[in-house]
Design an enzyme around this catalytic site. Structure first.
Site: not given
Ligand code: PGA
Length: 253
Positions: A9, A11, A95, A97, A167, A173, A213
Site C-alpha cells: 500500500n 498510500k 483502511h 486512514e 491492521e 506506520g 510495521s
Molecule cells: P505500515 O502501513 O507498513 O507503514 O505500518 C501498513 C498499512 O497501512 O497498510
C-alpha cells in the site's frame, strides 16, 4: 491451501513515473514468484501506467479506495469500473486512514465492499482497533463490529474472494508492530467470526493478512502463524529492493 498474499500500500507516495520504475525493478528482482501473490496498490494517477507495465505478468494491481456509485456528479471520486479499466483486480477498502483521517463509517465501508464485488474487484477489507480500544480490552468487539457491518451484503459464495487485513491502528506506520502471537489471536478471532457469519469451510478459504510495521525482518514470524496468510505493507513497500526482500522472506526463500 491458502496462497500467501502480500500487498504493498503506497498510500500518497510516488508519481506515475516513479511508480513505473519501482514496479519494473520489483518485477526484475522477483522474477517468477509463483508461490506468493503480490499486489501493488499505488495512488490513482499511477494506476493506468502501472497497469500497463504489469500487464501479462504475475504482480497484480490494486487501488487504495473506490466510490460505490458507477458514475455521475461525485467530484473527486473514482468508480469501480474506472479501476477495472486501469487493470485493477483488487481494492483496499476501509483502511484505518480512510476511517480515522477521513471519517469513513462502517456503513460506507459496506457499500464500497458491495460495489467492488459487483464490478468483479476483490476487496482487501481492513479492520483493526485503536490503541485506546486495545487498552480497555475491546479489540474483539471492534473487529467484530467492523466485520459484521462490512460483510452484511456479502453472500456466502463471495466471501472467499475477499482478503481481510487485520491492521491494529497503533501499529500502522509507527514501527511498533504487533507481536506475531497477538496478531494470530485476532486473525483466529476473525476466522471464527467468519465461520459464524457463513460456515467453517468458507471461513477456512478466506485469506487474512496482518498489517502494521511489517518489515523484511519480521514478516516471516507473521506468516508462520496458522491463521495469517499474508501481510499488508506500507512503508516497507516503497523501495523495490526492500519490498522484494520482504516478499522473499515471507516464503522463507
Ligand atoms: P505500515 O502501513 O507498513 O507503514 O505500518 C501498513 C498499512 O497501512 O497498510
Amino acid at each position: 491451501m491458502r496462497k500467501p498474499v502480500i500487498g504493498g500500500n503506497w498510500k500518497m507516495n510516488k508519481t506515475p513515473q516513479e511508480g513505473v520504475e519501482l514496479v519494473a525493478e520489483l518485477r526484475d528482482d522477483l522474477g517468477d514468484m509463483a508461490d506468493v501473490e503480490v499486489i501493488i496498490c499505488p495512488p490513482y494517477p499511477a494506476l493506468l501506467p502501472i497497469g500497463s507495465e504489469l500487464a501479462g505478468g504475475n504482480i497484480k494491481l490494486g487501488a487504495q479506495d473506490l466510490y460505490w456509485e458507477k458514475e455521475g456528479a461525485f467530484t473527486g471520486q473514482v468508480s469501480p469500473g474506472m479501476l477495472r479499466a486501469c487493470g485493477c483486480q483488487y481494492v483496499i477498502i476501509g483502511h484505518s486512514e480512510r476511517r480515522h483521517v477521513f471519517g469513513e463509517t462502517d456503513a460506507q465501508v459496506a457499500k464500497k465492499v458491495r460495489a467492488a464485488l459487483d464490478e468483479g474487484l476483490k476487496p482487501i477489507l481492513c479492520v483493526g482497533e485503536l490503541l485506546a480500544e486495545r487498552e480497555v480490552g475491546e479489540t474483539e468487539i471492534v473487529v467484530k463490529r467492523q466485520l459484521e457491518a462490512a460483510l452484511a451484503g456479502v453472500r456466502g459464495e463471495e466471501i472467499s474472494t475477499l482478503v481481510i487485513a487485520y491492521e491494529p491502528v497503533w501499529a500502522i506506520g509507527t514501527g511498533r508492530a504487533s507481536t506475531a502471537e497477538d496478531a494470530q489471536d485476532v486473525a483466529h478471532f476473525i476466522r471464527r467470526t467468519l465461520a459464524g457469519l457463513y460456515d467453517r469451510e468458507k471461513s477456512e478459504a478466506v485469506r487474512i493478512q496482518y498489517g502494521g510495521s511489517v518489515k523484511p525482518e519480521n514478516v516471516k514470524f507473521y506468516l508462520a502463524e496458522a491463521d495469517i496468510d499474508g501481510a499488508l505493507v506500507g512503508g516497507a513497500s516503497l523501495k523495490a529492493a526492500v519490498f522484494a526482500q520482504l516478499i522473499r522472506n515471507s516464503t522463507g526463500r
